[in-house]
Design a protein around this motif. Structure first.
Motif, PDB file in Angstrom:
ATOM      1  N   ILE A 272       0.619   5.956   0.210  1.00  0.00           N
ATOM      2  CA  ILE A 272       1.180   5.037   2.225  1.00  0.00           C
ATOM      3  C   ILE A 272       2.045   4.189   1.935  1.00  0.00           C
ATOM      4  N   ALA A 362       5.615   9.851   7.043  1.00  0.00           N
ATOM      5  CA  ALA A 362       4.111  10.448   5.492  1.00  0.00           C
ATOM      6  C   ALA A 362       4.500  11.948   4.924  1.00  0.00           C
ATOM      7  N   ALA A 365       4.538  10.470   1.493  1.00  0.00           N
ATOM      8  CA  ALA A 365       2.837   9.926   0.971  1.00  0.00           C
ATOM      9  C   ALA A 365       2.341  11.310   0.129  1.00  0.00           C
ATOM     10  N   ILE A 380      -2.277  10.639   8.417  1.00  0.00           N
ATOM     11  CA  ILE A 380      -1.807   9.132   7.890  1.00  0.00           C
ATOM     12  C   ILE A 380      -0.184   8.493   8.556  1.00  0.00           C
TER      13      ILE A 380
END
Length: 390
Positions: A272, A362, A365, A380
């Protein structure tokens, strides 16, 4: 301790004051052509560049310089370095700098003679180095990544907005690393504390996984206590040699594969955080600090036993009249207190992230399955949102 594993770390370490003198001996093991890698110029301001080039010249080496390596090395820069290394028939790549410079050096080392697309082969497909590998040596000037003692290389693809670590394996480990803690004394505080959290995050990523009684977890708990103590001491007095030397040694052992033995490992904070960096070019350690607490508070119920242990054994939380949930939560509160004492970034909004950017981050990631909870893209995004609102 469950699971089978193979452990090997071939990197020779020269540690302590004036350890740069060991470079004379190391250089005798390699050919004449040296690719000297460094960053934006701090090594010239603090005199390290002059000392290193003086040694290289005395040893009769032909120096090819590869400078301006950025804090988040890009694929474009890697391709420039690959060409330079191959065109100059480089015998040794010498990285003088922090983790980003070491990462770039290993990236060049493993991909210079790759006839395929190195991004696809090594960063996307995750293959270990199988082409001709150029030896790498490191002279460390900043700590945090542990890149001086492992076979990884983190590169950012600015086109696809991906920041990915290739694990090249044992062949790409630095042959030697020179680690003089005094070389870190001139680091700005922001970079120093960022590096300290990077070390802590590396340990936590490996610690928060698995359910067995694992030796690695006991080692990790001692290392985390040392990071906490030494980081506060260094923040109070940047010239505290003992504190800075402890942090430098901790950084190497936090990511030299020792404490991952027998572990599944998590790494979602890094996934992240690195996605955030790919969209903002923010400092790596600070993106980790900004997303860590929202992430760990979210997954705590799924790994409650380990978060309770973290609170008791790392932070000394008293369990008296408290539920397991209360003990675990207090441990994360203690983590937050320490982070604030170091003035770490606690929200991704400090990097200019807006709510409109969350979907893209997001999506960038990578989702891994080694931790206590496999996240969805929506989860996320929720974690990112909590950081944004912190």
């Amino acid at each position: 301790m469950l699971g089978n594993f193979t452990f090997s770390n071939p990197t020779k370490i020269h540690f302590g004051k004036n350890s740069i003198e060991k470079l004379y001996t190391e250089l005798s093991n390699y050919g004449k052509n040296v690719l000297l890698c460094y960053g934006k110029g701090s090594v010239k301001k603090n005199g390290i560049y002059d000392h290193v080039t003086e040694i290289l010249n005395k040893c009769g080496k032909n120096i090819t310089e590869f400078s301006d390596i950025m804090s988040n090395p890009t694929l474009e820069k890697l391709n420039d370095g690959r060409k330079l290394a191959k065109d100059n028939n480089i015998d040794l790549i010498l990285a003088v700098g922090g983790g980003s410079v070491c990462d770039m050096a290993k990236g060049i080392s493993a991909t210079a003679y790759c006839k395929e697309d190195p991004w696809e082969k090594y960063y996307i497909q995750g293959k270990e180095a199988e082409d001709k590998v150029i030896p790498v040596g490191c002279v460390l000037t900043m700590v945090g990544t542990g890149s001086e003692m492992n076979g990884g290389s983190v590169i950012t693809n600015t086109v696809t907005k991906q920041k990915i670590c290739a694990i090249f394996g044992e062949r790409a480990f630095p042959k030697f690393s020179i680690m003089d803690p005094t070389y870190t004394f001139t680091l700005p505080r922001y970079q120093m504390v960022s590096g300290c959290f990077d070390v802590m995050s590396h340990i936590m990523e490996q610690y928060f996984s698995g359910n067995d009684d694992n030796v690695s977890d006991y080692i990790s708990e001692g290392m985390m206590r040392s990071v906490i103590h030494s980081s506060l001491a260094a923040a109070k007095n940047p010239l505290d040699y003992e504190a800075r030397s402890n942090i430098m040694w901790l950084a190497a052992w936090a990511l030299n594969t020792l404490i991952e033995m027998g572990k599944s490992t998590d790494w979602m904070v890094h996934m992240i955080g690195e996605a955030t960096t790919a969209h903002t070019d923010a400092t790596h350690g600070m993106t980790l600090s900004a997303v860590s607490l929202p992430y760990y508070r979210y997954i705590m119920p799924y790994g409650l036993h380990k978060f309770k242990r973290f609170a008791l054994n790392v932070w000394g939380v008293s369990p008296k009249n408290k539920s397991d949930e209360e003990i675990a939560a207090e441990g994360l509160d203690k983590l937050e207190e320490w982070m604030k004492k170091l003035d770490l970034v606690m929200s991704i909004r400090d990097f200019g992230v807006t709510e409109e950017m969350l979907d893209g981050i997001a999506k960038s990631a990578l989702i891994l399955d080694g931790g206590y909870k496999i996240l969805s893209r929506e989860e996320i995004k929720e974690i990112l949102k909590k950081s944004l609102c912190a």
